[in-house]
Design an enzyme around this catalytic site. Sequence first.
Site, mmCIF file in Angstrom:
data_model
loop_
_atom_site.group_PDB
_atom_site.id
_atom_site.type_symbol
_atom_site.label_atom_id
_atom_site.label_comp_id
_atom_site.label_asym_id
_atom_site.label_seq_id
_atom_site.Cartn_x
_atom_site.Cartn_y
_atom_site.Cartn_z
ATOM 1 C CG ASN A 41 -1.958 1.492 0.806
ATOM 2 O OD1 ASN A 41 -1.690 1.806 0.464
ATOM 3 N ND2 ASN A 41 -2.337 1.137 2.754
ATOM 4 C CD GLU A 66 -3.119 -2.841 7.469
ATOM 5 O OE1 GLU A 66 -2.003 -2.419 7.336
ATOM 6 O OE2 GLU A 66 -3.731 -1.430 7.038
ATOM 7 N N GLY A 122 2.212 2.036 11.134
ATOM 8 C CA GLY A 122 3.379 2.870 11.060
ATOM 9 C C GLY A 122 3.668 3.610 11.806
ATOM 10 C CG HIS A 132 -5.625 2.032 5.729
ATOM 11 N ND1 HIS A 132 -5.177 2.953 5.861
ATOM 12 C CD2 HIS A 132 -5.152 1.126 5.659
ATOM 13 C CE1 HIS A 132 -4.360 1.996 6.644
ATOM 14 N NE2 HIS A 132 -3.544 1.592 6.072
ATOM 15 C CB SER A 168 4.862 -2.483 11.894
ATOM 16 O OG SER A 168 4.629 -0.539 12.312
ATOM 17 C CE LYS A 190 -0.429 2.773 4.591
ATOM 18 N NZ LYS A 190 0.195 3.320 6.061
ATOM 19 C CD GLU A 223 -2.938 5.050 6.697
ATOM 20 O OE1 GLU A 223 -3.069 5.816 5.705
ATOM 21 O OE2 GLU A 223 -2.003 5.027 7.365
HETATM 22 P P1 PGA Z 1 2.878 0.022 7.624
HETATM 23 O O1 PGA Z 1 1.137 0.442 7.120
HETATM 24 O O2 PGA Z 1 3.308 -1.019 7.428
HETATM 25 O O3 PGA Z 1 3.242 1.137 7.402
HETATM 26 O O4 PGA Z 1 2.190 0.134 9.039
HETATM 27 C C1 PGA Z 1 0.636 -0.654 6.682
HETATM 28 C C2 PGA Z 1 -0.686 -0.393 6.691
HETATM 29 O O5 PGA Z 1 -1.349 0.915 6.771
HETATM 30 O O6 PGA Z 1 -1.795 -0.557 5.426
#
Ligand code: PGA
Length: 256
Positions: free
Chosen positions: A9, A165, A171, A95, A211, A11, A97
């Site tokens: 992803n 997730e 993140g 997601h 992560s 982003k 976000e």
């Molecule tokens: P990350 O993000 O691997 O940077 O924690 C995962 C995601 O948001 O899909």
Amino acid sequence: MRTPLIAGNWKMHKTLAEARELVAEIREGVAAISGVEILICPPVQLLFPMAKAVAGSAIMLGAQTAHEEPHGAFTGEVSVSMLKDAGCSHVIIGHSERRVHFGETGALLAKKVRAVTGAGLQVIYCLGETLEEREGGRMDEVVLRQLEEVVGPDLPAGRLVIAYEPIWAIGTGRTATPEQAQEVHALIRSKLGSIYGPALAEEIRILYGGSVKPANASELLARQDIDGALVGGACLVAGDFVAILSAAAETSSVVG
Ligand code: PGA
């Protein structure tokens, strides 16, 4: 046996030049990898050029969100058929976000996932709890609610991928332990069993995200119900993404 799926992803990262460089490196790195499905989900303006960049390789293309309507006066939005037109086989929906920054609710996400599967694409439906919810002992309730709000018997199981997730792991560099992740994945699979029946539930991939890095991928992917990863930060560095793909290939060859 479920083939592992590793999805990157991106982003809101990468210009066209940066994206071309990243994909060229990934292509080179994955040439020798088999037994894993590989997906990149770049920002929408990169989809057409990235479709060209992955052509002839095993790398599949996905989008990070989609509008629920097929077309219309929705300034700034992109429909599933447009994403399909650009070469997407998958769309990420729900997601955290999108839920937090764009106010996407369960009712809206239920429409979006059906728009994706209705167009014949695979949906990666994301869910997960906050730290506060986990520490307050509400993790199971939250995860099951997010699943029930969106997934029902009318949604084709063959086009569904779930991504667990935990929000506190996205993140942050703080990953769920393999035990913590497996526990929730098993809970999700058992709920999928009550929706679709156990045989179909066994076929649905449940990815872990939050992560995921080369250093922790193997131990996560070795768990029974962890069928791949949704990778954020680490998918922006070709070497890291390829290392996660290699870890998945090794796990699948051991299990399979
Ligand atoms: P990350 O993000 O691997 O940077 O924690 C995962 C995601 O948001 O899909």
